[in-house]
Design a protein around this motif. Structure first.
Motif, PDB file in Angstrom:
ATOM      1  N   UNK A  36       0.854  -1.190   0.000  1.00  0.00           N
ATOM      2  CA  UNK A  36       0.000   0.000   0.000  1.00  0.00           C
ATOM      3  C   UNK A  36       0.887   1.237   0.000  1.00  0.00           C
ATOM      4  N   UNK A  37       0.676   2.102  -0.993  1.00  0.00           N
ATOM      5  CA  UNK A  37       1.425   3.365  -1.050  1.00  0.00           C
ATOM      6  C   UNK A  37       0.633   4.406  -0.248  1.00  0.00           C
ATOM      7  N   UNK A  38       1.154   4.825   0.910  1.00  0.00           N
ATOM      8  CA  UNK A  38       0.383   5.744   1.759  1.00  0.00           C
ATOM      9  C   UNK A  38       0.188   7.125   1.131  1.00  0.00           C
ATOM     10  N   UNK A  39       1.024   7.493   0.161  1.00  0.00           N
ATOM     11  CA  UNK A  39       0.884   8.810  -0.471  1.00  0.00           C
ATOM     12  C   UNK A  39      -0.352   8.889  -1.357  1.00  0.00           C
ATOM     13  N   UNK A  40      -0.730   7.752  -1.956  1.00  0.00           N
ATOM     14  CA  UNK A  40      -1.867   7.766  -2.884  1.00  0.00           C
ATOM     15  C   UNK A  40      -2.998   6.840  -2.432  1.00  0.00           C
ATOM     16  N   UNK A  41      -2.737   6.031  -1.379  1.00  0.00           N
ATOM     17  CA  UNK A  41      -3.701   5.021  -0.917  1.00  0.00           C
ATOM     18  C   UNK A  41      -3.966   3.953  -1.971  1.00  0.00           C
ATOM     19  N   UNK A  42      -3.027   3.778  -2.898  1.00  0.00           N
ATOM     20  CA  UNK A  42      -3.202   2.749  -3.924  1.00  0.00           C
ATOM     21  C   UNK A  42      -2.511   1.459  -3.496  1.00  0.00           C
TER      22      UNK A  42
END
Ligand code: ZN
Length: 221
Positions: A36-42
């Motif tokens: 999970x990329x916390x910067x984009x929530x993707x």
């Protein structure tokens, strides 16, 4: 606006899959990895049914937290529901590895829990690893059973299936994979030697407190 896709995260999924195979922690197409990329929530997840060493960046499927595909043309891993359920329930998790290793799977096929028998395990994984009730791969029921058996720990066994590890990042999730497999191996070997000592609850709490609050005291300990 089109969401920003991170090549670094795509590569992270590929590299981790290759590392799992290199370490004999899984083979072929089995198991799955997401981050999970916390910067984009993707969420970046392995495509379904592809061999780890054949996956390229364009094959990685990118989903939003509801599971809607944002990028990619492949089918996402069949255990996507399981990954989504864990990210939804656990704020601290940013990487998930489901793998089919030998020794922890030996415990997972018997439904036996892995107790706290070594320091590194207690520091990193938790007080034990328990086995989730059986459900068909890819099912909503397996996602539910996995989440409930995982609790707040960093790993869980899936009955007649394999193991799942989580981490604050991929580095930690991979370390959990290695430590769970190593501890399962030691546990099985110890059965031939004699009765192994299970670390009592109070000591577990003290070790975890040291690891959390005074990591410098356990640099290589
Ligand atoms: Zn599996």
């Amino acid at each position: 606006m089109k969401a920003k896709i991170s090549e670094a995260y795509q590569k992270l999924i590929i590299d981790t899959g290759r590392e799992l195979c290199q370490q004999n922690l899984t083979i072929g197409t089995w198991g799955n990895i997401s981050a999970l990329d916390p910067d984009t929530d993707l969420i970046y997840i392995k495509p379904s049914g592809m061999e780890y060493n054949k996956i390229e960046t364009r094959d990685i499927v990118v989903l939003d937290k509801q599971g809607k595909m944002v990028e990619g043309f492949r089918k996402p891993s069949m255990e996507t529901l399981m990954h989504l359920a864990i990210y939804k329930a656990r704020d601290d998790v940013r990487a998930i590895i489901h793998y089919h290793p030998i020794y922890s799977s030996a415990l997972a096929v018997t439904g036996v829990s892995l107790p706290a028998i070594s320091e590194d395990f207690v520091q990193l994984v938790g007080d034990k690893v328990v086995c989730a009730a059986y459900a068909l791969p890819g099912s909503e029921e397996l996602a539910k059973n996995t989440l409930s058996a995982l609790g707040k720990r960093k790993a869980v066994f899936l009955l007649n299936h394999g193991t799942l590890a989580v981490g604050r990042d991929m580095k930690e999730a991979l370390k959990v994979c290695e430590v769970v497999e190593k501890t399962a191996h030691i546990y099985i070997l110890s059965k031939k030697v004699g009765k192994c000592r299970i670390i009592p609850e109070e000591e577990i709490r003290k070790i975890q407190d040291l690891a959390k609050n005074y990591p410098e005291k356990l640099p290589d300990g």
